[in-house]
Design a protein around this motif. Structure first.
Motif, PDB file in Angstrom:
ATOM      1  N   ALA A 120       4.893   8.336 -11.629  1.00  0.00           N
ATOM      2  CA  ALA A 120       4.851   7.968 -13.052  1.00  0.00           C
ATOM      3  C   ALA A 120       4.278   9.098 -13.904  1.00  0.00           C
ATOM      4  CB  ALA A 120       4.031   6.698 -13.239  1.00  0.00           C
ATOM      5  N   PHE A 121       3.400   9.915 -13.329  1.00  0.00           N
ATOM      6  CA  PHE A 121       2.811  11.020 -14.085  1.00  0.00           C
ATOM      7  C   PHE A 121       3.845  12.088 -14.428  1.00  0.00           C
ATOM      8  CE2 PHE A 121      -1.229   9.402 -12.302  1.00  0.00           C
ATOM      9  CZ  PHE A 121      -1.990   9.393 -13.469  1.00  0.00           C
ATOM     10  N   PHE A 122       4.922  12.154 -13.682  1.00  0.00           N
ATOM     11  CA  PHE A 122       5.948  13.171 -13.912  1.00  0.00           C
ATOM     12  C   PHE A 122       7.087  12.672 -14.805  1.00  0.00           C
ATOM     13  CE2 PHE A 122       3.918  14.268  -9.891  1.00  0.00           C
ATOM     14  CZ  PHE A 122       3.660  15.620 -10.071  1.00  0.00           C
ATOM     15  N   VAL A 123       7.017  11.412 -15.201  1.00  0.00           N
ATOM     16  CA  VAL A 123       8.053  10.845 -16.065  1.00  0.00           C
ATOM     17  C   VAL A 123       7.696  11.114 -17.518  1.00  0.00           C
ATOM     18  CG1 VAL A 123       9.270   8.753 -16.769  1.00  0.00           C
ATOM     19  CG2 VAL A 123       8.585   9.061 -14.379  1.00  0.00           C
ATOM     20  N   LYS A 124       8.545  11.864 -18.201  1.00  0.00           N
ATOM     21  CA  LYS A 124       8.299  12.228 -19.593  1.00  0.00           C
ATOM     22  C   LYS A 124       9.115  11.392 -20.579  1.00  0.00           C
ATOM     23  CE  LYS A 124       5.603  15.411 -18.031  1.00  0.00           C
ATOM     24  NZ  LYS A 124       4.141  15.210 -18.075  1.00  0.00           N
ATOM     25  N   GLN A 125      10.207  10.791 -20.108  1.00  0.00           N
ATOM     26  CA  GLN A 125      11.056  10.006 -20.989  1.00  0.00           C
ATOM     27  C   GLN A 125      10.325   8.739 -21.422  1.00  0.00           C
ATOM     28  OE1 GLN A 125      15.358   9.725 -19.951  1.00  0.00           O
ATOM     29  NE2 GLN A 125      14.732  10.606 -17.987  1.00  0.00           N
ATOM     30  N   PHE A 171      11.971  11.007 -10.448  1.00  0.00           N
ATOM     31  CA  PHE A 171      10.605  10.468 -10.408  1.00  0.00           C
ATOM     32  C   PHE A 171      10.566   9.068 -11.008  1.00  0.00           C
ATOM     33  CE2 PHE A 171       9.893  15.108 -10.456  1.00  0.00           C
ATOM     34  CZ  PHE A 171       9.103  15.230  -9.324  1.00  0.00           C
ATOM     35  N   HIS A 172      11.347   8.880 -12.064  1.00  0.00           N
ATOM     36  CA  HIS A 172      11.415   7.549 -12.682  1.00  0.00           C
ATOM     37  C   HIS A 172      11.967   6.525 -11.701  1.00  0.00           C
ATOM     38  CE1 HIS A 172      12.693   4.180 -15.124  1.00  0.00           C
ATOM     39  NE2 HIS A 172      13.937   4.398 -14.734  1.00  0.00           N
ATOM     40  N   VAL A 173      13.041   6.878 -11.010  1.00  0.00           N
ATOM     41  CA  VAL A 173      13.654   5.955 -10.047  1.00  0.00           C
ATOM     42  C   VAL A 173      12.652   5.590  -8.951  1.00  0.00           C
ATOM     43  CG1 VAL A 173      15.441   5.701  -8.293  1.00  0.00           C
ATOM     44  CG2 VAL A 173      16.006   6.729 -10.500  1.00  0.00           C
ATOM     45  N   SER A 186       9.368   5.784  -9.001  1.00  0.00           N
ATOM     46  CA  SER A 186       8.250   5.025  -9.545  1.00  0.00           C
ATOM     47  C   SER A 186       8.645   3.593  -9.870  1.00  0.00           C
ATOM     48  CB  SER A 186       7.725   5.718 -10.811  1.00  0.00           C
ATOM     49  OG  SER A 186       6.638   5.004 -11.355  1.00  0.00           O
ATOM     50  N   ALA A 187       9.825   3.416 -10.475  1.00  0.00           N
ATOM     51  CA  ALA A 187      10.270   2.082 -10.874  1.00  0.00           C
ATOM     52  C   ALA A 187      10.543   1.188  -9.668  1.00  0.00           C
ATOM     53  CB  ALA A 187      11.521   2.186 -11.742  1.00  0.00           C
ATOM     54  N   VAL A 188      11.235   1.732  -8.674  1.00  0.00           N
ATOM     55  CA  VAL A 188      11.538   0.943  -7.477  1.00  0.00           C
ATOM     56  C   VAL A 188      10.249   0.525  -6.767  1.00  0.00           C
ATOM     57  CG1 VAL A 188      12.577   1.026  -5.181  1.00  0.00           C
ATOM     58  CG2 VAL A 188      13.826   1.939  -7.139  1.00  0.00           C
ATOM     59  N   CYS A 189       9.343   1.458  -6.613  1.00  0.00           N
ATOM     60  CA  CYS A 189       8.070   1.148  -5.947  1.00  0.00           C
ATOM     61  C   CYS A 189       7.239   0.173  -6.762  1.00  0.00           C
ATOM     62  CB  CYS A 189       7.286   2.431  -5.688  1.00  0.00           C
ATOM     63  SG  CYS A 189       8.025   3.496  -4.422  1.00  0.00           S
ATOM     64  N   GLU A 190       7.351   0.246  -8.087  1.00  0.00           N
ATOM     65  CA  GLU A 190       6.618  -0.695  -8.932  1.00  0.00           C
ATOM     66  C   GLU A 190       7.079  -2.126  -8.676  1.00  0.00           C
ATOM     67  OE1 GLU A 190       5.581  -0.763 -13.611  1.00  0.00           O
ATOM     68  OE2 GLU A 190       7.676  -1.224 -13.124  1.00  0.00           O
ATOM     69  N   TRP A 191       8.385  -2.336  -8.596  1.00  0.00           N
ATOM     70  CA  TRP A 191       8.910  -3.665  -8.292  1.00  0.00           C
ATOM     71  C   TRP A 191       8.455  -4.124  -6.909  1.00  0.00           C
ATOM     72  CZ3 TRP A 191      11.611  -7.103 -11.297  1.00  0.00           C
ATOM     73  CH2 TRP A 191      12.089  -6.639 -12.521  1.00  0.00           C
ATOM     74  N   VAL A 192       8.416  -3.198  -5.948  1.00  0.00           N
ATOM     75  CA  VAL A 192       7.993  -3.546  -4.590  1.00  0.00           C
ATOM     76  C   VAL A 192       6.533  -3.984  -4.582  1.00  0.00           C
ATOM     77  CG1 VAL A 192       7.572  -2.644  -2.270  1.00  0.00           C
ATOM     78  CG2 VAL A 192       9.687  -2.062  -3.466  1.00  0.00           C
ATOM     79  N   VAL A 193       5.668  -3.237  -5.272  1.00  0.00           N
ATOM     80  CA  VAL A 193       4.250  -3.584  -5.306  1.00  0.00           C
ATOM     81  C   VAL A 193       4.039  -4.929  -5.989  1.00  0.00           C
ATOM     82  CG1 VAL A 193       1.968  -2.920  -6.153  1.00  0.00           C
ATOM     83  CG2 VAL A 193       3.513  -1.183  -5.267  1.00  0.00           C
ATOM     84  N   ALA A 194       4.699  -5.136  -7.129  1.00  0.00           N
ATOM     85  CA  ALA A 194       4.522  -6.363  -7.895  1.00  0.00           C
ATOM     86  C   ALA A 194       4.950  -7.584  -7.079  1.00  0.00           C
ATOM     87  CB  ALA A 194       5.317  -6.291  -9.196  1.00  0.00           C
ATOM     88  N   SER A 219       0.827  -1.217   0.000  1.00  0.00           N
ATOM     89  CA  SER A 219       0.000   0.000   0.000  1.00  0.00           C
ATOM     90  C   SER A 219       0.854   1.257   0.000  1.00  0.00           C
ATOM     91  CB  SER A 219      -0.928  -0.004   1.219  1.00  0.00           C
ATOM     92  OG  SER A 219      -1.778  -1.130   1.220  1.00  0.00           O
ATOM     93  N   LEU A 220       1.913   1.249   0.798  1.00  0.00           N
ATOM     94  CA  LEU A 220       2.793   2.416   0.857  1.00  0.00           C
ATOM     95  C   LEU A 220       3.554   2.615  -0.454  1.00  0.00           C
ATOM     96  CD1 LEU A 220       4.292   2.071   4.471  1.00  0.00           C
ATOM     97  CD2 LEU A 220       2.516   3.646   3.685  1.00  0.00           C
ATOM     98  N   ALA A 221       3.874   1.527  -1.146  1.00  0.00           N
ATOM     99  CA  ALA A 221       4.623   1.630  -2.403  1.00  0.00           C
ATOM    100  C   ALA A 221       3.715   1.940  -3.587  1.00  0.00           C
ATOM    101  CB  ALA A 221       5.386   0.328  -2.665  1.00  0.00           C
ATOM    102  N   PHE A 222       2.433   1.676  -3.460  1.00  0.00           N
ATOM    103  CA  PHE A 222       1.508   1.871  -4.578  1.00  0.00           C
ATOM    104  C   PHE A 222       1.401   3.335  -4.990  1.00  0.00           C
ATOM    105  CE2 PHE A 222      -2.892   3.037  -5.750  1.00  0.00           C
ATOM    106  CZ  PHE A 222      -2.960   2.407  -6.994  1.00  0.00           C
ATOM    107  N   PHE A 223       1.247   4.216  -4.027  1.00  0.00           N
ATOM    108  CA  PHE A 223       1.017   5.632  -4.352  1.00  0.00           C
ATOM    109  C   PHE A 223       2.213   6.293  -5.034  1.00  0.00           C
ATOM    110  CE2 PHE A 223      -2.059   4.682  -0.983  1.00  0.00           C
ATOM    111  CZ  PHE A 223      -3.228   5.123  -1.603  1.00  0.00           C
TER     112      PHE A 223
END
Length: 235
Positions: free
Chosen positions: A178-183, A197-199, A201-209, A168-172
Motif C-alpha cells: 500500500a505504501f507504493f500505491v500512488k493512485q 502493488f495495488h493488486v 495490496s487489494a487482494v491481500c486486504e480482502w483476504v485479511v478482512a 498473518s501472511l496476507a497482512f504484510f
C-alpha cells in the motif's frame, strides 16, 4: 432444538453473516453504479461514495457492536474455563479482549471516515483494524491450544491456526504494498507502475478482512456450551 438456538452460538453466526454481507453488498452496489472496477478494488473503494458508503457505514457499525459482544463473550468463556484448570494466563485473556475491541473500533473508523474524504484518519483506522485483528486471532489460537482439551476440539484448534496463518501472511503485503500505491482515484490505471502493488495490496486486504471475520465461525461450537446472564442489584 435448532443448532443456532443452543447457548450463544447465534452471536458468532450473526457476526460472520452480517459482516460478510456488508462487504459484498457495498461492492455489488459500487460495481452496479460503476464507482469501482470489476477486479481488485480496495474494500474502502467500494464504500467511498454514497449510497454504498452510507450502507457500509451503518452495517459496519452493527458488525462492530456484534463483534465487541462476541469478543467479550469469548473472554468470559475462557475466563470460566481457567477458573479450575488455570491453563490460560488471565492477563493473556484480557489482552486478547482489548485487541479484539480495538479491531472493532478500527472498523468503525474505517466506515465513518471515507478514504476519499479524510484519508489519513481512514488509513489509521484500517491499520488499527488489520494489526489488532491479526494479533487478536493469533492470541485466541494460542489460548485454544493452551486450554485443549477442556475447551475447543483439536479440529477447531487446527482450523483457527490455519486461518491465523493465512491472515498473518496476507497482512504484510497489504501494508507494505500500500505504501507504493500512488493512485488515489477509484478507477485504477493498469498501465501505471504502481498497479501491481495495488493488486497485491487489494487482494491481500480482502483476504485479511475475511480471515478475521470468518475466524469467528470457529466460535460456534464453543458458544453452544454456555450462556451469559445479566443480574441487577438494587442498593
Amino acid at each position: 432444538m435448532w443448532w443456532f438456538t443452543q447457548g450463544l452460538c447465534f452471536m458468532p453466526f450473526f457476526l460472520v453473516v452480517w459482516s460478510s454481507t456488508s462487504f459484498i453488498l457495498s461492492y455489488v452496489i459500487a460495481l452496479f453504479r460503476r464507482d469501482v472496477d470489476l477486479l481488485f478494488p480496495y474494500i474502502s473503494d467500494t464504500a467511498a461514495n454514497p449510497p454504498e458508503s452510507c450502507i457500509f457505514g451503518l452495517m459496519t457499525f452493527v458488525s462492530a457492536c456484534a463483534g465487541m459482544a462476541t469478543i467479550y463473550s469469548r473472554f468470559k468463556f475462557v475466563d470460566k474455563l481457567s477458573e479450575n484448570t488455570k491453563v490460560v494466563n488471565p492477563c493473556l485473556n484480557k489482552t486478547g479482549m482489548v485487541l479484539g475491541i480495538l479491531a472493532c473500533v478500527g472498523m468503525c473508523v474505517v466506515a465513518t471516515f471515507q478514504e476519499t474524504a479524510v484519508t489519513a484518519i481512514h488509513d489509521a483506522g484500517a491499520l488499527l483494524f488489520f494489526s489488532t485483528g491479526v494479533l487478536y486471532i493469533l492470541l485466541q489460537t494460542v489460548m485454544s491450544y493452551q486450554h485443549y482439551p477442556h475447551g475447543s476440539s483439536v479440529a477447531v484448534c487446527r482450523a483457527r491456526l490455519l486461518v491465523t496463518v493465512i491472515a498473518s501472511l496476507a497482512f504484510f503485503p497489504t501494508v507494505v504494498c500500500a505504501f507504493f500505491v500512488k493512485q488515489t482515484n477509484l478507477h485504477r490505471v493498469k498501465e501505471s507502475k504502481d498497479y501491481p502493488f495495488h493488486v497485491a495490496s487489494a487482494v491481500c486486504e480482502w483476504v485479511v478482512a475475511f480471515s478475521f471475520v470468518c475466524f469467528f465461525l470457529t466460535y460456534i461450537d464453543d458458544f453452544k456450551r454456555f450462556t451469559l446472564r445479566v443480574e441487577t442489584e438494587l442498593m
